[in-house]
Design a protein around this motif. Structure first.
Motif, mmCIF file in Angstrom:
data_model
loop_
_atom_site.group_PDB
_atom_site.id
_atom_site.type_symbol
_atom_site.label_atom_id
_atom_site.label_comp_id
_atom_site.label_asym_id
_atom_site.label_seq_id
_atom_site.Cartn_x
_atom_site.Cartn_y
_atom_site.Cartn_z
ATOM 1 N N PHE A 36 19.440 49.033 26.367
ATOM 2 C CA PHE A 36 19.327 50.486 26.403
ATOM 3 C C PHE A 36 20.254 51.120 27.440
ATOM 4 N N ALA A 37 21.068 50.330 28.110
ATOM 5 C CA ALA A 37 22.087 50.878 29.009
ATOM 6 C C ALA A 37 23.448 50.960 28.323
ATOM 7 N N GLN A 38 23.506 50.705 27.014
ATOM 8 C CA GLN A 38 24.782 50.691 26.309
ATOM 9 C C GLN A 38 25.480 52.051 26.372
ATOM 10 N N GLY A 39 24.728 53.131 26.221
ATOM 11 C CA GLY A 39 25.326 54.457 26.335
ATOM 12 C C GLY A 39 25.876 54.721 27.721
ATOM 13 N N ASP A 40 25.216 54.198 28.721
ATOM 14 C CA ASP A 40 25.684 54.398 30.094
ATOM 15 C C ASP A 40 26.922 53.557 30.392
ATOM 16 N N MET A 41 27.071 52.419 29.720
ATOM 17 C CA MET A 41 28.305 51.653 29.850
ATOM 18 C C MET A 41 29.462 52.399 29.192
ATOM 19 N N MET A 42 29.160 53.113 28.094
ATOM 20 C CA MET A 42 30.164 53.981 27.482
ATOM 21 C C MET A 42 30.609 55.057 28.467
ATOM 22 N N MET A 43 29.627 55.686 29.128
ATOM 23 C CA MET A 43 29.932 56.705 30.127
ATOM 24 C C MET A 43 30.758 56.127 31.267
ATOM 25 N N LEU A 44 30.427 54.914 31.699
ATOM 26 C CA LEU A 44 31.172 54.266 32.769
ATOM 27 C C LEU A 44 32.618 54.000 32.345
ATOM 28 N N GLY A 45 32.816 53.594 31.097
ATOM 29 C CA GLY A 45 34.165 53.380 30.598
ATOM 30 C C GLY A 45 34.989 54.652 30.617
ATOM 31 N N ALA A 46 34.361 55.769 30.220
ATOM 32 C CA ALA A 46 35.063 57.051 30.232
ATOM 33 C C ALA A 46 35.457 57.451 31.650
ATOM 34 N N PHE A 47 34.528 57.313 32.599
ATOM 35 C CA PHE A 47 34.827 57.686 33.979
ATOM 36 C C PHE A 47 35.846 56.738 34.625
ATOM 37 N N THR A 48 35.785 55.467 34.256
ATOM 38 C CA THR A 48 36.757 54.517 34.810
ATOM 39 C C THR A 48 38.167 54.854 34.353
ATOM 40 N N ALA A 49 38.322 55.166 33.064
ATOM 41 C CA ALA A 49 39.636 55.575 32.556
ATOM 42 C C ALA A 49 40.086 56.869 33.229
ATOM 43 N N LEU A 50 39.139 57.805 33.387
ATOM 44 C CA LEU A 50 39.466 59.064 34.052
ATOM 45 C C LEU A 50 39.905 58.819 35.493
ATOM 46 N N GLY A 51 39.193 57.942 36.194
ATOM 47 C CA GLY A 51 39.551 57.661 37.577
ATOM 48 C C GLY A 51 40.919 57.022 37.710
ATOM 49 N N LEU A 52 41.234 56.099 36.784
ATOM 50 C CA LEU A 52 42.531 55.417 36.844
ATOM 51 C C LEU A 52 43.686 56.332 36.466
ATOM 52 N N ALA A 53 43.431 57.248 35.512
ATOM 53 C CA ALA A 53 44.511 58.109 35.015
ATOM 54 C C ALA A 53 44.671 59.388 35.832
ATOM 55 N N ASN A 54 43.574 59.971 36.264
ATOM 56 C CA ASN A 54 43.627 61.279 36.932
ATOM 57 C C ASN A 54 43.744 61.185 38.442
ATOM 58 N N ASP A 55 43.444 60.017 39.008
ATOM 59 C CA ASP A 55 43.468 59.868 40.469
ATOM 60 C C ASP A 55 44.859 60.175 41.020
ATOM 61 N N SER A 56 44.890 60.989 42.075
ATOM 62 C CA SER A 56 46.173 61.410 42.634
ATOM 63 C C SER A 56 46.950 60.258 43.258
ATOM 64 N N HIS A 57 46.251 59.205 43.690
ATOM 65 C CA HIS A 57 46.933 58.072 44.310
ATOM 66 C C HIS A 57 47.370 57.041 43.276
ATOM 67 N N LEU A 58 46.490 56.757 42.305
ATOM 68 C CA LEU A 58 46.835 55.770 41.279
ATOM 69 C C LEU A 58 47.725 56.402 40.212
ATOM 70 N N GLY A 59 47.179 57.398 39.529
ATOM 71 C CA GLY A 59 47.955 58.117 38.533
ATOM 72 C C GLY A 59 48.580 57.215 37.487
ATOM 73 N N LEU A 60 47.810 56.242 36.977
ATOM 74 C CA LEU A 60 48.357 55.304 35.999
ATOM 75 C C LEU A 60 48.628 56.013 34.677
ATOM 76 N N PRO A 61 49.607 55.526 33.907
ATOM 77 C CA PRO A 61 49.817 56.070 32.562
ATOM 78 C C PRO A 61 48.536 55.944 31.741
#
Length: 291
Positions: A36-61
């Motif tokens: 029952f945490a599957q939806g929350d793992m989906m949310m974590l995936g979205a935030f992880t991608a957001l953190g990697l792409a939007n972070d001002s220091h990382l700014g990954l493609p």
């Protein structure tokens, strides 16, 4: 034309529900556990991608951030099984249900602590890009959701049907003790299954974040995805996708032609009807256990 637009929007949302439902089915097929945490793992995936792409220091493609998010959430899934779920191996289903619900609360708390509770948007190159077909306007993000979902579902279906590891995962689900005596590394397969379900959830999260904003409560979409898995057939990968599409389609039509509030209730009302008339789901795969 309005109906066609509703269908396109419903299919895109339904594919996200279907991908989350695939995670439910993957874990259930291999371990007979319900996460029952599957939806929350989906949310974590979205935030992880957001953190990697939007972070001002990382700014990954964007595409690199997506791959990184899938790998990270797959690793989280594997670690959860290794360190937490393995502790209740062999316990009742109720223990696993309570534990995964608690894990969902923890994941939402962690996401809220790191990224806050305000809605955030993933910087995606496909967001806001439209394709016109006559009077029909298709968002490139919606097209991507449908295509990725179909490809991933086909790949997973072929994996379970055609590969030794997929067959071993099904054998483990049928009878864990017998699978162990036949030389199948049951615990290792469980870890791989949770990692695969985590990767699938991350893909769903990235696709969902590409369509709109996200916040920690986005993980509650897992409840609708659970309804989709039940409607489609909890042991069927195609059924999970079919259930997701049904839920995705029924929501906009209920909101448009009945009332906006009914769109939230309609999936669960349909689930109740399916449970009464066809308890194993639309595309059920019911087999007797082999020993």
């Amino acid at each position: 034309m309005d109906s066609l637009q509703l269908i396109v929007s419903g299919l895109a949302n339904g594919c996200v529900y279907g991908l989350i439902a695939l995670g439910f089915v993957l874990i259930y097929k291999a371990t007979e556990q319900v996460n029952f945490a599957q939806g929350d793992m989906m949310m974590l995936g979205a935030f992880t991608a957001l953190g990697l792409a939007n972070d001002s220091h990382l700014g990954l493609p964007f595409w690199v951030a997506c791959i990184g998010a899938v790998v990270i959430v797959a690793a989280v899934g594997w670690l959860l099984e290794r360190t937490v779920l393995r502790r209740v191996f062999g316990q009742s289903q109720l223990a696993v249900v309570i534990l995964t619900i608690a894990l969902g609360f923890v994941l939402r708390f962690v996401a809220g602590t790191i990224w806050g509770h305000d809605p955030l948007t993933l910087e995606s190159p496909i967001a806001g890009v439209n394709v016109r077909l006559g009077g029909l306007v298709l968002g490139l993000d919606e097209i991507a959701v449908v295509l990725v979902t179909l490809l991933l579902t086909a790949a997973l279906f072929a994996f379970f049907r055609r590969t030794k590891l997929g067959v071993a995962m099904q054998a483990s689900s049928q009878n864990q003790l017998a699978a162990y005596y036949m030389g199948i590394p049951v615990k290792r397969i469980h870890g791989f299954t949770w990692a695969l379900a985590g990767a699938t959830a991350a893909v769903a999260g990235i696709l969902f974040a590409s369509k709109g904003s996200i916040d920690p409560n986005t993980g509650l979409l897992g409840i609708k995805a659970f309804a989709a898995a039940v409607i489609g057939g909890f042991g069927s990968l195609p059924g999970a996708l079919a259930g997701g599409l049904v839920v995705g389609l029924i929501e906009p039509f209920a909101a448009r032609y009945v009332a906006s509030g009914y769109s939230q209730v309609a999936p669960y009302a349909l689930m109740l009807v399916v449970l009464i008339l066809r308890p194993h789901g639309i595309l059920s795969q019911v087999h007797g256990k082999k020993v």
